[in-house]
Enzyme design. Structure first.
Site, PDB file in Angstrom:
ATOM      1  N   CYS A  10      20.558  -1.752  -0.009  1.00 22.78           N
ATOM      2  CA  CYS A  10      21.617  -0.924   0.573  1.00 22.78           C
ATOM      3  C   CYS A  10      21.138   0.519   0.717  1.00 22.78           C
ATOM      4  O   CYS A  10      20.680   1.123  -0.260  1.00 22.78           O
ATOM      5  CB  CYS A  10      22.882  -0.972  -0.271  1.00 22.78           C
ATOM      6  SG  CYS A  10      24.192   0.094   0.396  1.00 22.78           S
ATOM      7  N   ALA A 103      -2.968  18.780  15.821  1.00 25.87           N
ATOM      8  CA  ALA A 103      -2.906  18.723  17.286  1.00 25.87           C
ATOM      9  C   ALA A 103      -3.780  19.826  17.864  1.00 25.87           C
ATOM     10  O   ALA A 103      -3.996  20.852  17.222  1.00 25.87           O
ATOM     11  CB  ALA A 103      -1.473  18.893  17.774  1.00 25.87           C
ATOM     12  N   GLY A 106      -2.151  24.537  22.004  1.00 28.39           N
ATOM     13  CA  GLY A 106      -1.356  24.409  23.230  1.00 28.39           C
ATOM     14  C   GLY A 106      -0.226  23.418  23.117  1.00 28.39           C
ATOM     15  O   GLY A 106       0.588  23.300  24.038  1.00 28.39           O
ATOM     16  N   LEU A 107      -0.164  22.674  22.011  1.00 29.13           N
ATOM     17  CA  LEU A 107       0.909  21.686  21.866  1.00 29.13           C
ATOM     18  C   LEU A 107       2.067  22.205  21.006  1.00 29.13           C
ATOM     19  O   LEU A 107       2.926  21.434  20.604  1.00 29.13           O
ATOM     20  CB  LEU A 107       0.362  20.380  21.288  1.00 29.13           C
ATOM     21  CG  LEU A 107      -0.292  19.454  22.312  1.00 29.13           C
ATOM     22  CD1 LEU A 107      -0.786  18.191  21.644  1.00 29.13           C
ATOM     23  CD2 LEU A 107       0.665  19.098  23.430  1.00 29.13           C
ATOM     24  N   GLY A 108       2.069  23.502  20.726  1.00 25.80           N
ATOM     25  CA  GLY A 108       3.255  24.107  20.124  1.00 25.80           C
ATOM     26  C   GLY A 108       3.318  24.117  18.617  1.00 25.80           C
ATOM     27  O   GLY A 108       4.401  24.207  18.049  1.00 25.80           O
ATOM     28  N   CYS A 661      -1.702  -6.044 -17.304  1.00 29.15           N
ATOM     29  CA  CYS A 661      -2.147  -7.443 -17.259  1.00 29.15           C
ATOM     30  C   CYS A 661      -2.323  -7.973 -15.839  1.00 29.15           C
ATOM     31  O   CYS A 661      -2.856  -9.062 -15.635  1.00 29.15           O
ATOM     32  CB  CYS A 661      -1.189  -8.342 -18.038  1.00 29.15           C
ATOM     33  SG  CYS A 661       0.449  -8.510 -17.293  1.00 29.15           S
ATOM     34  N   CYS A 672       6.817  -4.821 -18.799  1.00 29.92           N
ATOM     35  CA  CYS A 672       6.274  -6.082 -18.282  1.00 29.92           C
ATOM     36  C   CYS A 672       6.751  -7.240 -19.158  1.00 29.92           C
ATOM     37  O   CYS A 672       6.567  -7.210 -20.386  1.00 29.92           O
ATOM     38  CB  CYS A 672       4.755  -6.019 -18.269  1.00 29.92           C
ATOM     39  SG  CYS A 672       3.981  -7.596 -17.841  1.00 29.92           S
ATOM     40  N   CYS A 675       3.367  -8.750 -20.995  1.00 33.40           N
ATOM     41  CA  CYS A 675       2.565  -8.055 -22.017  1.00 33.40           C
ATOM     42  C   CYS A 675       3.282  -6.863 -22.639  1.00 33.40           C
ATOM     43  O   CYS A 675       2.769  -6.249 -23.575  1.00 33.40           O
ATOM     44  CB  CYS A 675       1.225  -7.607 -21.426  1.00 33.40           C
ATOM     45  SG  CYS A 675       1.369  -6.216 -20.264  1.00 33.40           S
ATOM     46  N   TYR A 895      -9.143 -13.651  13.222  1.00 36.95           N
ATOM     47  CA  TYR A 895      -8.284 -14.086  12.113  1.00 36.95           C
ATOM     48  C   TYR A 895      -8.777 -15.409  11.548  1.00 36.95           C
ATOM     49  O   TYR A 895      -9.083 -16.346  12.286  1.00 36.95           O
ATOM     50  CB  TYR A 895      -6.837 -14.207  12.582  1.00 36.95           C
ATOM     51  CG  TYR A 895      -5.855 -14.342  11.454  1.00 36.95           C
ATOM     52  CD1 TYR A 895      -5.831 -13.420  10.416  1.00 36.95           C
ATOM     53  CD2 TYR A 895      -4.946 -15.391  11.415  1.00 36.95           C
ATOM     54  CE1 TYR A 895      -4.936 -13.541   9.363  1.00 36.95           C
ATOM     55  CE2 TYR A 895      -4.031 -15.514  10.373  1.00 36.95           C
ATOM     56  CZ  TYR A 895      -4.037 -14.583   9.350  1.00 36.95           C
ATOM     57  OH  TYR A 895      -3.144 -14.701   8.315  1.00 36.95           O
TER      58      TYR A 895
END
Length: 1156
Positions: A10, A103, A106-108, A661, A672, A675, A895
């Site tokens: 949730c 970047a 020029g790309l701000g 473990c 755990c 262990c 694959y």
């Protein structure tokens, strides 16, 4: 009806939620009762407030509102909407995240940071490299209406300062305690350990935490030499926990960088800030790459007849050559300036007072790195190939170079090559350092060093005795000059960075530039060209005399006009690419350049650039590390599934793993359960990282493995991030190559729900049957390590029955070797065998011969690879699958979990290319083999054979993210040869029929004795030489052989009770439970007493459940679900009835045993 619940999913309360709510993007029914429907995040927030159930969703709401507020300020002060990439940065800024803005100019980047500092309205430190840039930043901020201090240190102000000023007034800036620190160029703070310490204190990092980080880096370095040191690993985990508990209270932003943090203090800072200052990405390029044979600068000036150029002189020519060229250019009527230091030359160039700038072709030089003049700079001219020159004496301290040059001189280096190949990176660095400093080594490194020194001496002997003037390799050139030898390596990084100065961004468009290389060595141009082709798609140098230079000039000029169609438009999209393994994430990131790295909730994220047609994808790549959920073992329903009223609600929990473990579990616990360790990791961290990243990007591509398990992983990821981003796509690739990834992106699709349902049913079936059988076995034998499953049952039965038969028929085996063909004879007692040997008489007659044209075998499927690897190499299935996984994730093979023999057109072309390179064109015979389907056969992804792979590893030590072993090379060689053979013409095989008399007993055999032509050149079959000269060997044994891995896998495939993904796992599970052991010498499979008892118990009480037929039928039903032919609910109902009936039988059986 089947429904999936996530016990932790949730987005508001973190409790259970079903997939329907997640898909709609709304919190669970407890938080938000009523009808499930898509709602705007503001509406959801208001309803949660109204219901008094608002919890975690508040953070998501406030992040979105902050983003909207920053965008509003941006529009107000800049006058237009932020670009897509700027919105990506603003989303991250809105979360108060520290990161590096990667970047080109020029790309701000600067505009975004100025707007954010204006929004931040708190004490800010803005660090710049120069006073001129400081003045520009201050002026822009004042124009925006910000409170700015450019000299004095002031709280609640944006303090703009050079790093040199900060060092001079160190105490003032530390006591300022800024809440936001922006660094324009991180190279300033990474220059030394001292400057790094200064920045750490300004960022509010305590000395204690900084020392913890330094210790962590040191221990991790030591761990590389002691990978199995458990105590060291525990210390690392403890330090990570201590550092993890520290939370930074300063937001840290970096605008650009060229250096990588290498020193221990720099790496410690990187660990604490959670990201690596990223290098400038070179993904925007609109350039004509030209060359001119010779170094005649006047000829080039005549051809260009224009100003606006940058002349870069290869470093070995020095300043003297720059001054000489300056004079030549000025005599032609052009004004010039030296771009060596400072920035005054740039102002003059911008103002038109200088026509040509002259500088050094050095990556860190101001002319290459610090020059940005998009309107005037149209031409970049290289005087000489940009290169790195090394004295051969110094260069031969590099073990790899010793081997490569030795090979060029026909010196035998095979043995040392193999030894170097299997060294770990730290071992290699120690060896290199020892050669450089002539320091003593011990053990295997000492022996390797001695061999390398011997090869070095041979290299010098051959060079001098044969009077060799030049040696050309794939990546470097060795030349002799006045009795001295030098190694020249083309500098690809400098070429890309420097030529890129001519193609910059203006008004969201990319200008056109012209790069011209004056060639001082044609061999180096060829090497440079080949290296650039691997980095830049479709790269090619063109001869300047063969292009229309006037047309190119016109394009360069027009693309710099404010409004023009000649500019290359920039389309940028941000994406999140989700894969399964960290190795895969690193491999894909490296395919498309040198990625930057950051950490989100401790999970590594790689940022790289993928160009797809005319679209630039700013890509964040993260790994899930496999499944992120599993059926819960909490006390819910019937082993994690609520059953009732024709409904099946499957509950999935996060997966917890114990660092101590190594075991995994799905029950919420602070320690755990196996262990008791408190050092536990949870896949909730991965989910949190995925959710955070999904809020930042335009689209999400889930690229888990292309099989049933991968589809379920994709589904879980999609469900858990749906509330944060709806633009989710499934992409599938069968090879991790540049083309494989690009094709997957171009063919993005949706998740296959039938495949998901089939996996869920398989997992439920595995859980129900496995838990019932395991419970019965544990109760019966009072031992915890018991377990079984539907597929394990039949396989255990085969091994048990074969083991019994083996023992029943135990005696003595006599091997009679006739040449290289052996005949086996069985005797109950040794005396009989010895009598037989004493009177041994052998006569062999060749009866007949025939010739047969034999086709090659198809390329490997999973089962045939496992069988061949065992038969030919003696490697067990579990190791083979691990190695195949490594090879796949490194982009070397397709694959590896497949039952298809199909070969694509690309695969066929790879075989053709390889055979042509070996002058075997006439042997090529392309075959597609099986029908095209979901998967392809296992094949190499390139025409690189094993020897070429070894060279590639040597040439590119940082290319692969796995440690290669001899087994990796053997498995790759097996796959490569089998595949190439499958694309070759048939071979001619001679079969000889023999009549063999052994002590009067007649035996007829037909054996292949000769093979020639066709595929046999690459993949020879076994042939026999039969001779009357014999030898004998008597040993204990059975007439009934034990099962090999290969035979079990073959049985599983033929009887249809296994899948490519389960062949190896099934056998390893039986070994893990102690039911089966491997023989040491031949890795034969033997049932233990424990295994025999377990099988006898199961077959007595529930033989149907573990029978071959029932297992086969169920797997067929699961396949039908995957194909959409069967309703999943019917299968689950039948399965539930069957299991509950068997459960009753098991209970009764246990009662009877107890009573007895």
């Amino acid at each position: 009806m089947l429904k999936v619940y996530y016990t932790f999913g949730c987005p508001n309360c973190g409790g259970p939620i079903d997939d329907e709510h997640l898909l709609a993007g709304v919190p669970c029914s407890k938080c938000l009762p009523g009808r499930v429907e898509n709602l705007d995040y503001r509406v959801i927030y208001d309803l949660l407030v109204k219901n008094s159930t608002l919890k975690g969703y508040a953070e998501y709401f406030y992040d979105n509102e902050t983003f909207e507020e920053i965008v509003r300020i941006f529009k107000r002060v800049i006058g237009n909407e932020p670009w897509n990439l700027q919105k990506y940065w603003i989303k991250r800024l809105a979360k108060s995240e520290s990161f590096s803005l990667s970047a080109p100019t020029g790309l701000g980047k600067t505009t975004t940071l100025l707007v954010y500092s204006l929004f931040f309205s708190n004490t800010t430190l803005y660090v710049v490299p120069t006073n001129s840039l400081k003045d520009q930043i201050c002026e822009r901020l004042r124009n925006m209406g910000a409170k700015v201090s450019c000299n004095d240190v002031k709280e609640e102000y944006i303090n703009v300062a050079t790093f040199n000023r900060i060092l001079r007034h160190y105490d003032n800036y530390v006591s300022l305690q800024p809440k936001l620190v922006i660094v324009d160029d991180s190279d300033m703070i990474l220059k030394s350990g001292k400057t790094t310490e200064v920045m750490a204190k300004i960022l509010g990092i305590s000395e204690e935490i900084f020392q913890y980080a330094i210790s962590l880096i040191r221990l991790k370095r030591i761990l590389k030499f002691n990978e199995d040191d458990k105590e060291l690993k525990n210390k690392i985990v403890e330090l990570e926990y201590k550092i993890g508990s520290w939370k930074p209270f300063v937001q840290f932003l970096v605008a650009s960088a060229t250096l990588r943090p290498k020193g221990i203090k720099q790496q410690a800072l990187r660990t604490l800030i959670g990201f690596e200052p990223s290098t400038i990405q070179t993904y925007l390029r609109n350039i004509a790459d030209l060359y001119y044979q010779g170094v005649d600068i006047e000829a080039i000036l005549d051809k260009i007849s224009d100003n606006g150029g940058l002349l870069l002189v290869s470093k070995e020519y020095g300043r003297e050559k720059m001054l000489e060229l300056k004079e030549i250019i000025e005599k032609r009527g052009y004004s010039t300036g030296l771009a060596i230091s400072g920035r005054k030359f740039l102002n003059k160039f911008t103002e038109g007072k200088i026509d040509y700038l002259i500088g050094s072709a050095s990556y860190y030089g101001v002319a290459v790195r610090g020059l940005d003049e998009p309107k005037r700079l149209k031409y970049v001219i290289f005087y000489g190939i940009p290169k790195i020159r090394l004295n051969l004496t110094d260069a031969l301290n590099n073990p790899s170079l010793i081997v490569k040059i030795g090979e060029l001189l026909n010196i035998d280096v095979k043995d040392i090559r193999r030894k170097l190949l299997f060294l770990s990176p730290p071992e290699f660095q120690i060896l290199r350092y020892s050669l450089m400093k002539d320091e003593e080594l011990s053990g295997k490194l000492k022996d390797i060093k001695v061999n390398l020194i011997n090869i070095k001496e041979k290299i010098w002997d051959v060079l001098k005795s044969d009077n060799i003037k030049k040696l050309k390799a794939d990546t470097f050139l060795v030349t002799e000059n006045n009795g001295k030898y030098y190694v020249y390596i083309p500098d690809t990084v400098t070429y890309i960075q420097a030529s890129g100065r001519s193609s910059r961004i203006i008004s969201n468009g990319l200008t056109f530039g012209i790069s011209i290389v004056l060639v001082d060595n044609i061999d180096l141009l060829d090497i440079l060209s080949q290296k650039l082709k691997k980095i830049i798609p479709n790269f090619m140098f063109k001869n300047i005399n063969e292009v229309d230079i006037r047309e190119l000039k016109s394009l360069a000029v027009s693309s710099r006009e404010v409004s023009t169609s000649q500019k290359k438009k920039i389309n940028i999209k941000t994406i999140l690419l989700i894969v399964e393994s960290p190795t895969k994430a690193k491999t894909i990131a490296r395919l498309f350049g040198r990625p930057s790295r950051r950490e989100v909730h401790g999970i590594p994220v790689y940022e790289t650039i993928i160009l797809v047609n005319d679209e630039i994808l700013i890509t964040n790549i993260i790994a899930t590390k496999g499944h992120i959920t599993d059926l819960t073992t909490e006390n819910i329903g019937y082993y994690g599934v609520e059953v009732g009223n024709n409904e099946f609600n499957a509950y999935y929990s996060p997966i917890y793993k114990c660092y101590n473990c190594g075991k995994t579990f799905t029950i919420k616990s602070n320690t755990c359960p196996y262990c008791g360790s408190v050092f536990i990791s949870s896949s909730e961290k991965v989910v949190s990282a995925l959710r955070k990243l999904s809020t930042e990007v335009d689209e999400i591509y889930i690229a888990s493995d292309p099989d049933q398990e991968g589809e379920k992983i994709a589904y879980d990821v999609a469900m858990l991030i749906s509330p944060y981003n709806k633009n989710i796509y499934r992409i599938k690739y069968h090879e991790i190559t540049r083309n494989g990834i690009l094709n997957a992106i171009l063919n993005k699709g949706k998740i296959n729900m039938n495949l998901v349902k089939s996996q869920i049913v398989r997992r439920i079936e595995d859980r129900w049957i496995g838990f019932e059988l395991s419970l019965a076995l544990k109760s019966m034998f009072y031992e915890r390590n018991h377990g079984s499953g539907r597929v394990q049952g039949p396989v255990l039965s085969w091994i048990v029955e074969r083991t019994k038969e083996y023992k029943k028929n135990y005696g003595w085996i006599l091997y009679i070797k006739l040449g290289d063909y052996a005949i086996k004879k069985f005797f109950r007692i040794k005396e009989e065998a010895n009598k037989f040997i004493e009177k041994l008489n052998i006569k062999i007659n060749l009866i007949s011969e025939r010739k047969e044209i034999q086709n090659p075998l198809p390329p490997f499927t999973t089962d045939s690879l496992l069988m061949d690897a065992y038969d030919k190499l003696g490697i067990g299935s579990q190791i083979v699958m691990k190695i195949a996984q490594d090879l796949f994730e490194s982009g070397l093979i397709t694959y590896h979990r497949t039952d298809s023999t199909h070969v694509s057109a690309l695969g066929i072309s790879i075989a053709k290319e390889y055979l042509e390179s070996k002058n075997l064109n006439d042997s090529f015979s392309g075959r597609s083999w099986g029908n095209e389907g979901t998967h392809e056969a296992i094949r190499p992804t390139s025409s690189m054979d094993t020897e070429s792979l070894i060279k590639d590893i040597e040439d590119n030590p940082n290319k692969y993210f796995i440690k290669f072993t001899k087994y990796h090379l053997r498995i790759y060689d097996l796959i490569f040869r089998r595949f190439i053979a499958s694309q070759m013409k048939p071979a001619e095989v001679t079969y000889s029929k023999f009549e063999i008399f052994i002590n009067g007993e007649k035996l007829e055999v037909e054996l292949p004795t000769k093979i020639s032509g066709g595929f046999s050149i690459i993949y020879p079959l076994k042939t026999y030489v039969v001779s009357e000269k014999y030898s004998t060997y008597l040993t204990k044994g059975s007439i009934i052989p034990l099962f090999t891995y290969a035979e079990i896998i073959k049985n599983m495939k033929e009887k249809e009770i296994g899948r490519p993904s389960t062949y190896a796992k099934t056998i390893s599970a039986l070994i893990r439970h102690g039911y089966v052991v491997e023989s040491k010498r031949k890795a034969l499979l033997i049932a233990t007493n424990k295994g025999i008892k377990a099988y006898e118990f199961l077959s007595s009480c529930c033989s149907d459940l573990i029978s071959e037929n029932r297992t086969k039928l169920l797997l067929q039903k699961i396949d039908k679900i995957a194909n959409g032919d069967v309703n999943v609910d019917y299968v689950l109902e039948d399965l539930h009835k069957e299991i509950t009936q068997i459960s009753g039988k098991l209970v009764n059986s246990l009662k009877l045993d107890t009573n007895v």
